[in-house]
Design a protein around this motif. Structure first.
Motif, PDB file in Angstrom:
ATOM      1  N   LYS A 114       0.814  -1.219   0.000  1.00 46.13           N
ATOM      2  CA  LYS A 114       0.000   0.000   0.000  1.00 46.13           C
ATOM      3  C   LYS A 114       0.846   1.267   0.000  1.00 46.13           C
ATOM      4  O   LYS A 114       0.333   2.347  -0.285  1.00 46.13           O
ATOM      5  CB  LYS A 114      -0.950  -0.001   1.201  1.00 46.13           C
ATOM      6  CG  LYS A 114      -2.152  -0.910   0.972  1.00 46.13           C
ATOM      7  CD  LYS A 114      -2.998  -1.056   2.217  1.00 46.13           C
ATOM      8  CE  LYS A 114      -4.090  -2.093   1.985  1.00 46.13           C
ATOM      9  NZ  LYS A 114      -4.591  -2.635   3.259  1.00 46.13           N
TER      10      LYS A 114
ATOM     11  N   ASN B 270       1.305   2.912  -3.871  1.00 42.52           N
ATOM     12  CA  ASN B 270       0.458   3.980  -4.412  1.00 42.52           C
ATOM     13  C   ASN B 270       0.067   4.968  -3.311  1.00 42.52           C
ATOM     14  O   ASN B 270      -0.958   5.631  -3.389  1.00 42.52           O
ATOM     15  CB  ASN B 270      -0.764   3.431  -5.148  1.00 42.52           C
ATOM     16  CG  ASN B 270      -1.619   2.536  -4.275  1.00 42.52           C
ATOM     17  OD1 ASN B 270      -1.258   2.232  -3.146  1.00 42.52           O
ATOM     18  ND2 ASN B 270      -2.755   2.130  -4.795  1.00 42.52           N
TER      19      ASN B 270
ATOM     20  N   LEU C  25      -1.196   4.746  -0.454  1.00 39.12           N
ATOM     21  CA  LEU C  25      -2.364   4.578   0.409  1.00 39.12           C
ATOM     22  C   LEU C  25      -1.895   4.613   1.866  1.00 39.12           C
ATOM     23  O   LEU C  25      -2.648   4.959   2.764  1.00 39.12           O
ATOM     24  CB  LEU C  25      -3.076   3.258   0.119  1.00 39.12           C
ATOM     25  CG  LEU C  25      -3.872   3.179  -1.177  1.00 39.12           C
ATOM     26  CD1 LEU C  25      -4.556   1.827  -1.303  1.00 39.12           C
ATOM     27  CD2 LEU C  25      -4.899   4.291  -1.256  1.00 39.12           C
ATOM     28  N   GLU C  26      -0.645   4.190   2.073  1.00 42.53           N
ATOM     29  CA  GLU C  26      -0.010   4.315   3.385  1.00 42.53           C
ATOM     30  C   GLU C  26       1.202   5.223   3.236  1.00 42.53           C
ATOM     31  O   GLU C  26       2.078   4.948   2.416  1.00 42.53           O
ATOM     32  CB  GLU C  26       0.446   2.933   3.896  1.00 42.53           C
ATOM     33  CG  GLU C  26      -0.676   1.967   4.219  1.00 42.53           C
ATOM     34  CD  GLU C  26      -1.366   2.288   5.540  1.00 42.53           C
ATOM     35  OE1 GLU C  26      -0.996   3.280   6.202  1.00 42.53           O
ATOM     36  OE2 GLU C  26      -2.295   1.535   5.907  1.00 42.53           O
TER      37      GLU C  26
ATOM     38  N   ARG D 110      -2.306   7.389  -8.843  1.00 39.11           N
ATOM     39  CA  ARG D 110      -3.009   6.208  -8.329  1.00 39.11           C
ATOM     40  C   ARG D 110      -3.924   5.598  -9.375  1.00 39.11           C
ATOM     41  O   ARG D 110      -4.112   4.386  -9.423  1.00 39.11           O
ATOM     42  CB  ARG D 110      -3.836   6.604  -7.101  1.00 39.11           C
ATOM     43  CG  ARG D 110      -3.001   6.822  -5.859  1.00 39.11           C
ATOM     44  CD  ARG D 110      -3.919   7.173  -4.716  1.00 39.11           C
ATOM     45  NE  ARG D 110      -3.184   7.371  -3.478  1.00 39.11           N
ATOM     46  CZ  ARG D 110      -3.336   8.436  -2.692  1.00 39.11           C
ATOM     47  NH1 ARG D 110      -4.179   9.392  -3.022  1.00 39.11           N
ATOM     48  NH2 ARG D 110      -2.642   8.537  -1.579  1.00 39.11           N
TER      49      ARG D 110
ATOM     50  N   MET E 147      -5.173  -1.602  -8.192  1.00 37.93           N
ATOM     51  CA  MET E 147      -5.025  -2.224  -6.881  1.00 37.93           C
ATOM     52  C   MET E 147      -6.190  -3.173  -6.643  1.00 37.93           C
ATOM     53  O   MET E 147      -7.353  -2.824  -6.867  1.00 37.93           O
ATOM     54  CB  MET E 147      -4.997  -1.140  -5.804  1.00 37.93           C
ATOM     55  CG  MET E 147      -4.958  -1.674  -4.399  1.00 37.93           C
ATOM     56  SD  MET E 147      -3.428  -1.151  -3.589  1.00 37.93           S
ATOM     57  CE  MET E 147      -3.304  -2.377  -2.319  1.00 37.93           C
TER      58      MET E 147
END
Ligand SMILES: Nc1ncnc2c1ncn2[C@@H]1O[C@H](COP(=O)(O)OP(=O)(O)O)[C@@H](O)[C@H]1O
Ligand SMILES: [Mg+2]
Lengths: 245, 243
Positions: free
Chosen positions: A48, A51, A53-54, A79, A84
């Motif tokens: 993650k 991209n 996300l984290e 993204r 994903m």
């Protein structure tokens, strides 16, 4: 230049808990890399971060030559080009299957309704779900939902795909219909980073295998080396456990 | 008890000779409905905004949202009505304050604001609960296909959250209707005010208030049935249908 570069990445969820420890690896264009390791080792977190996300506190992540770690305004654009697929599918339950596939195309990519729909139907055909276009996610089986989720990523014409345990929430009889789609993707040359414990899949299509434990990349090896003679005890131990089944 | 029942009283003329008592109750009902709708509009818009704010990643947004809710939820409605009607006009600069105090609709506007903001705190709490009840992965999935935070709310989180909290929102709307009654204390001639003046002039206290009570009940029933129908139409197959 690799498609994905992860360099000296560290991440803390709180000051006492470091979830990623100085992780470094890269995924070349067209390469399929499988990430495995015990539960809680940080596999989901690592994938993650690719991209964003984290977020990460240390290190650099590059995707297609762009620095994801410092990017802000252009993140949504980036993204949209990185597909994903989640463990629990995460289809949008209030949208029909075809609408699930059109949302990103129209809102993010600015495609027309017609173009988006045409593309959606093409992808549904590819994953064998044309007949379900007008249904809602809750009316499909787990395996079907995950195939829709893959199609939802593919309609965006991704430059690479990230999978986070795509089959581990599925009933056994549905695992193969999802893996088949992924194998086909890999054979077409899609760049893929796949967190999975499906070692059959890894043996069939992976180029490399990454083994993680306690937030560290313990082993990062060519597939044959990994399965033939894993260097670390931890990887050996892990392999002996999951291959025993 | 020595009481002269007179159910025919509703067709008598009121002392101000503008119509029957029945007509007077009906005009009160109109004001009640209008006030409830206007207040609900404020409650829904402000409640949504504040409720969403409390689910944002930014700490300050959560803090502001929480403070807002505590303030409007914990001061009694009656006190809030008095503040809007008596205090706020005094605080405004001279001419504006006087102009507001002389407005013919002053009581209605104050009641609308007071009730609207009071109810907005309760709506906000529901919206927050609804958004937080969604699987965390939904937000991630939206973000992952490239939606911005706002687009994720607009296209994914809110459509789901509003459906989940539809039943509690319905009861907040019913509460809004019931809470219009205290507006009579600042001079709004809504249903309860009309029933009370009917009782004062005709001394038919039972008829006046049982009529008001019955009208409130019918109103609630109509709203409840309407909301059930709407809820069914908004239900998603395989998600929340048949509940
Ligand atoms: N949001 C979070 N806050 C705190 N700890 C977390 C959070 N998400 C995951 N963790 C912890 O981080 C570790 C790694 O999690 P994860 O990346 O999901 O591991 P894996 O996917 O390998 O099972 C686990 O110990 C997990 O409990
Ligand atoms: Mg995981």
């Amino acid at each position: 230049m690799p498609m994905i570069t992860i360099e000296k990445v560290s991440k803390w969820y709180n000051p006492q808990f470091q979830v990623l420890k100085n992780c470094t690896t890269a995924v070349e264009k067209g390469e399929v890399v499988v990430v495995c390791g015990p539960s809680g080792s940080g596999k989901s977190t690592l994938i993650k971060t690719v991209n964003a996300l984290e977020p990460v506190q240390q290190g650099t992540i590059m995707v297609d030559g762009l620095n994801v770690t410092t990017m802000k305004k252009d993140l949504p654009k980036l993204r949209s080009r990185v597909g994903m697929v989640f463990q629990h599918f995460e289809l949008f339950p209030h949208l029909k299957i075809v609408e699930n596939l059109c949302l990103g195309q129209t809102i993010v990519l600015g495609r027309s309704e017609d173009a988006a729909k045409a593309k959606a139907m093409k992808m549904l055909e590819r994953v064998g779900l044309t007949a379900h276009a007008q249904k809602y996610p809750g009316q499909l089986s787990g395996g079907q939902q995950q195939r829709v989720a893959i199609a939802r990523a593919l309609v965006m014409d991704p430059i690479c795909m990230l999978f986070d345990e795509p089959t581990s929430a599925l009933d056994p009889e549905m695992i193969n219909e999802v893996l088949d789609v992924m194998v086909e993707l890999a054979k077409e040359g899609m760049t893929m980073m796949v967190v999975t414990h499906e070692m059959g899949f890894a043996k069939k299509v992976a180029n490399r295998v990454i083994f993680m434990d306690a937030g560290e990349i313990v082993e990062d090896a060519q597939k044959d080396d990994f399965f033939g003679h894993p260097r670390s005890d931890r990887a050996q131990h892990f392999l002996s456990k999951i291959l025993a089944h | 008890m020595n009481y002269n029942w007179n159910w025919g009283i509703f067709w008598d003329q009121t002392p101000d000779a503008t119509g029957t008592y029945f007509g007077s109750l009906m005009s009160g009902l109109q004001v009640t409905i209008l006030l409830a709708l206007c207040a609900w509009f404020i409650a829904f818009v402000m409640g949504s905004l504040i409720g969403i704010m409390r689910t944002l990643p930014a700490r300050w947004a959560v803090f502001v949202g929480n403070a807002y809710i505590e303030m409007f939820r914990n001061i009694p409605l009656l006190v809030q009505l008095f503040i809007w009607f008596f205090v706020i006009p005094e605080l405004l600069p001279g001419d504006l304050g006087i102009w507001i105090k002389q407005l013919r609709n002053g009581p209605f506007i104050a009641a609308m604001l007071g009730l609207g903001f009071y109810m907005s705190s309760r709506v906000a709490a529901q919206i927050t609960a609804g958004i937080n009840a969604l699987p965390k992965g939904q937000r991630m999935a939206g973000t992952a296909i490239g939606l911005t935070t706002w687009q994720t709310y607009r296209y994914i989180l809110l459509p789901l959250a509003y459906r989940i909290i539809f039943p509690p929102l319905t009861s907040e709307f019913l509460n809004t209707i019931k809470n219009t009654a205290p507006a009579l204390t600042i001079g709004v001639l809504e249903l309860t005010a009309r029933a009370r003046s009917m009782q004062e002039f005709s001394f038919q206290v039972f008829e006046a208030f049982s009529a008001a009570a019955a009208i409130y009940l019918v109103l609630s029933a109509v709203v409840t049935i309407g909301m059930r129908i709407l809820e069914k139409r908004l239900a998603i197959p395989g998600f929340n249908e048949g509940k």
